[in-house]
Design a protein around this motif. Structure first.
Motif, PDB file in Angstrom:
ATOM      1  N   GLU A 176      14.078  67.216 -14.062  1.00 12.70           N
ATOM      2  CA  GLU A 176      13.260  66.003 -14.535  1.00 12.70           C
ATOM      3  C   GLU A 176      14.203  65.491 -15.944  1.00 12.70           C
ATOM      4  O   GLU A 176      14.561  66.254 -16.827  1.00 12.70           O
ATOM      5  CB  GLU A 176      12.054  66.328 -15.062  1.00 12.70           C
ATOM      6  N   LYS A 177      14.418  64.113 -15.987  1.00 16.98           N
ATOM      7  CA  LYS A 177      15.239  63.448 -17.288  1.00 16.98           C
ATOM      8  C   LYS A 177      14.101  63.736 -18.337  1.00 16.98           C
ATOM      9  O   LYS A 177      12.873  63.355 -18.271  1.00 16.98           O
ATOM     10  CB  LYS A 177      15.538  62.283 -17.305  1.00 16.98           C
ATOM     11  N   LYS A 178      14.814  64.294 -19.559  1.00 15.02           N
ATOM     12  CA  LYS A 178      13.959  64.359 -20.811  1.00 15.02           C
ATOM     13  C   LYS A 178      13.949  62.972 -21.642  1.00 15.02           C
ATOM     14  O   LYS A 178      15.024  62.521 -21.548  1.00 15.02           O
ATOM     15  CB  LYS A 178      14.327  65.624 -21.551  1.00 15.02           C
ATOM     16  N   VAL A 179      12.990  62.873 -22.354  1.00 18.94           N
ATOM     17  CA  VAL A 179      12.997  61.788 -23.151  1.00 18.94           C
ATOM     18  C   VAL A 179      13.648  62.264 -24.593  1.00 18.94           C
ATOM     19  O   VAL A 179      13.489  63.142 -24.936  1.00 18.94           O
ATOM     20  CB  VAL A 179      11.293  61.260 -23.561  1.00 18.94           C
ATOM     21  N   GLY A 180      14.750  61.305 -24.793  1.00 12.14           N
ATOM     22  CA  GLY A 180      15.358  61.549 -26.155  1.00 12.14           C
ATOM     23  C   GLY A 180      14.675  61.156 -27.133  1.00 12.14           C
ATOM     24  O   GLY A 180      13.698  60.242 -27.177  1.00 12.14           O
ATOM     25  N   ARG A 181      14.784  61.963 -28.436  1.00 11.83           N
ATOM     26  CA  ARG A 181      13.893  61.554 -29.670  1.00 11.83           C
ATOM     27  C   ARG A 181      14.109  60.056 -30.033  1.00 11.83           C
ATOM     28  O   ARG A 181      13.267  59.636 -30.778  1.00 11.83           O
ATOM     29  CB  ARG A 181      14.325  62.740 -30.668  1.00 11.83           C
ATOM     30  N   ASN A 182      15.014  59.356 -29.991  1.00 12.18           N
ATOM     31  CA  ASN A 182      15.093  58.065 -30.371  1.00 12.18           C
ATOM     32  C   ASN A 182      15.064  56.965 -29.539  1.00 12.18           C
ATOM     33  O   ASN A 182      15.220  55.751 -29.728  1.00 12.18           O
ATOM     34  CB  ASN A 182      16.526  57.852 -31.035  1.00 12.18           C
ATOM     35  N   GLU A 183      14.370  57.528 -28.244  1.00 11.95           N
ATOM     36  CA  GLU A 183      14.062  56.701 -27.005  1.00 11.95           C
ATOM     37  C   GLU A 183      12.425  56.132 -27.240  1.00 11.95           C
ATOM     38  O   GLU A 183      12.030  56.834 -28.010  1.00 11.95           O
ATOM     39  CB  GLU A 183      14.282  57.170 -25.935  1.00 11.95           C
ATOM     40  N   PRO A 184      12.343  54.863 -26.635  1.00 11.85           N
ATOM     41  CA  PRO A 184      10.778  54.468 -26.853  1.00 11.85           C
ATOM     42  C   PRO A 184       9.994  55.468 -26.367  1.00 11.85           C
ATOM     43  O   PRO A 184      10.365  56.161 -25.333  1.00 11.85           O
ATOM     44  CB  PRO A 184      10.850  53.151 -25.945  1.00 11.85           C
ATOM     45  N   CYS A 185       8.711  55.871 -26.770  1.00 13.41           N
ATOM     46  CA  CYS A 185       7.829  56.583 -26.245  1.00 13.41           C
ATOM     47  C   CYS A 185       7.268  56.390 -24.828  1.00 13.41           C
ATOM     48  O   CYS A 185       7.028  55.067 -24.590  1.00 13.41           O
ATOM     49  CB  CYS A 185       6.660  56.754 -27.257  1.00 13.41           C
ATOM     50  N   PRO A 186       7.212  57.229 -23.759  1.00 11.46           N
ATOM     51  CA  PRO A 186       6.803  56.999 -22.519  1.00 11.46           C
ATOM     52  C   PRO A 186       5.307  56.528 -22.384  1.00 11.46           C
ATOM     53  O   PRO A 186       4.755  55.961 -21.604  1.00 11.46           O
ATOM     54  CB  PRO A 186       7.172  58.143 -21.772  1.00 11.46           C
ATOM     55  N   CYS A 187       4.442  56.737 -23.571  1.00 17.91           N
ATOM     56  CA  CYS A 187       3.255  56.438 -23.484  1.00 17.91           C
ATOM     57  C   CYS A 187       2.740  55.056 -23.710  1.00 17.91           C
ATOM     58  O   CYS A 187       1.834  54.588 -23.365  1.00 17.91           O
ATOM     59  CB  CYS A 187       2.364  57.355 -24.795  1.00 17.91           C
ATOM     60  N   GLY A 188       3.675  54.338 -23.938  1.00 20.45           N
ATOM     61  CA  GLY A 188       3.719  52.919 -24.182  1.00 20.45           C
ATOM     62  C   GLY A 188       3.419  52.287 -25.371  1.00 20.45           C
ATOM     63  O   GLY A 188       2.812  51.146 -25.681  1.00 20.45           O
ATOM     64  N   SER A 189       3.453  53.261 -26.478  1.00 21.01           N
ATOM     65  CA  SER A 189       2.916  52.508 -27.882  1.00 21.01           C
ATOM     66  C   SER A 189       3.805  51.472 -28.625  1.00 21.01           C
ATOM     67  O   SER A 189       3.678  50.930 -29.376  1.00 21.01           O
ATOM     68  CB  SER A 189       2.595  53.995 -28.577  1.00 21.01           C
ATOM     69  N   LYS A 233       6.680  52.691 -30.146  1.00 21.28           N
ATOM     70  CA  LYS A 233       7.125  53.597 -31.158  1.00 21.28           C
ATOM     71  C   LYS A 233       8.225  54.498 -30.572  1.00 21.28           C
ATOM     72  O   LYS A 233       8.220  54.779 -29.258  1.00 21.28           O
ATOM     73  CB  LYS A 233       6.299  54.383 -31.843  1.00 21.28           C
ATOM     74  N   LYS A 234       9.027  54.918 -31.322  1.00 24.86           N
ATOM     75  CA  LYS A 234      10.336  55.944 -31.001  1.00 24.86           C
ATOM     76  C   LYS A 234       9.432  57.086 -30.655  1.00 24.86           C
ATOM     77  O   LYS A 234       8.304  57.408 -31.285  1.00 24.86           O
ATOM     78  CB  LYS A 234      11.098  56.225 -31.944  1.00 24.86           C
ATOM     79  N   TYR A 235       9.849  57.918 -29.538  1.00 20.02           N
ATOM     80  CA  TYR A 235       9.388  58.999 -29.291  1.00 20.02           C
ATOM     81  C   TYR A 235       9.058  60.264 -30.584  1.00 20.02           C
ATOM     82  O   TYR A 235       8.137  60.600 -30.555  1.00 20.02           O
ATOM     83  CB  TYR A 235      10.120  59.676 -28.111  1.00 20.02           C
ATOM     84  N   LYS A 236      10.137  60.207 -31.086  1.00 18.82           N
ATOM     85  CA  LYS A 236      10.077  61.152 -32.619  1.00 18.82           C
ATOM     86  C   LYS A 236       8.872  60.893 -33.400  1.00 18.82           C
ATOM     87  O   LYS A 236       8.251  61.640 -34.116  1.00 18.82           O
ATOM     88  CB  LYS A 236      11.416  61.393 -33.096  1.00 18.82           C
ATOM     89  N   LYS A 237       8.660  59.664 -33.477  1.00 19.42           N
ATOM     90  CA  LYS A 237       7.447  59.284 -34.406  1.00 19.42           C
ATOM     91  C   LYS A 237       6.118  59.135 -33.715  1.00 19.42           C
ATOM     92  O   LYS A 237       4.930  58.923 -34.520  1.00 19.42           O
ATOM     93  CB  LYS A 237       7.660  57.873 -34.927  1.00 19.42           C
ATOM     94  N   CYS A 238       6.087  59.336 -32.442  1.00 15.09           N
ATOM     95  CA  CYS A 238       4.646  59.235 -31.614  1.00 15.09           C
ATOM     96  C   CYS A 238       4.438  60.542 -31.076  1.00 15.09           C
ATOM     97  O   CYS A 238       3.818  61.312 -31.562  1.00 15.09           O
ATOM     98  CB  CYS A 238       4.685  58.152 -30.545  1.00 15.09           C
ATOM     99  N   CYS A 239       4.771  60.829 -29.853  1.00 15.17           N
ATOM    100  CA  CYS A 239       4.316  61.934 -29.067  1.00 15.17           C
ATOM    101  C   CYS A 239       5.380  62.998 -29.174  1.00 15.17           C
ATOM    102  O   CYS A 239       4.925  64.147 -28.829  1.00 15.17           O
ATOM    103  CB  CYS A 239       4.086  61.584 -27.572  1.00 15.17           C
ATOM    104  N   GLY A 240       6.210  62.967 -29.765  1.00 14.26           N
ATOM    105  CA  GLY A 240       7.280  64.074 -30.160  1.00 14.26           C
ATOM    106  C   GLY A 240       6.983  64.965 -31.283  1.00 14.26           C
ATOM    107  O   GLY A 240       7.759  65.692 -31.422  1.00 14.26           O
ATOM    108  N   LYS A 241       6.030  64.606 -32.073  1.00 16.53           N
ATOM    109  CA  LYS A 241       5.806  65.580 -33.051  1.00 16.53           C
ATOM    110  C   LYS A 241       5.432  67.012 -32.941  1.00 16.53           C
ATOM    111  O   LYS A 241       4.894  67.419 -31.808  1.00 16.53           O
ATOM    112  CB  LYS A 241       4.534  64.870 -33.846  1.00 16.53           C
TER     113      LYS A 241
END
Length: 105
Positions: A82-95, A97-105
């Motif tokens: 499965e393709k992983k979400v990059g830390r600087n890509e938009p968060c898949p939750c739809g917020s 924000k960038k993934y690193k600032k949202c769900c990637g903590k």
């Protein structure tokens, strides 16, 4: 056999660089054990139909073992990662924000 020394400890080299033959070929035939003559003829026809090389042992006193045939009939499927979400890509939750600032903590 090759020896490798790692951190002062001797270790055996497991991979020797030789490729194993493809299953069901002349160099690596499928080996099957059956109990009856009828079953032997049935499995021979399956092997011949698919063009696989085989060795069938007729032994009424041993339990039937057709695992090699089952492996040939049901080969393992290739898994697709499965393709992983990059830390600087938009968060898949739809917020937004960038993934690193949202769900990637």
């Amino acid at each position: 056999m090759n020896l490798i020394i790692l951190n002062g400890e001797k270790m055996e080299k497991i991979f020797d660089g030789k490729k194993t033959a493809k299953f069901g070929t002349e160099n690596n035939p499928a080996i099957v054990n059956v109990q009856t003559e009828e079953r032997l003829k049935e499995l021979e026809s399956v092997f011949e139909e698919n063009g696989w090389k085989y060795k069938i042992e007729l032994a009424p006193d041993k339990p039937e073992d057709i695992t090699d045939l089952e492996i040939l009939l049901n080969p393992l499927k290739t898994r697709i990662a499965e393709k992983k979400v990059g830390r600087n890509e938009p968060c898949p939750c739809g917020s937004g924000k960038k993934y690193k600032k949202c769900c990637g903590k």
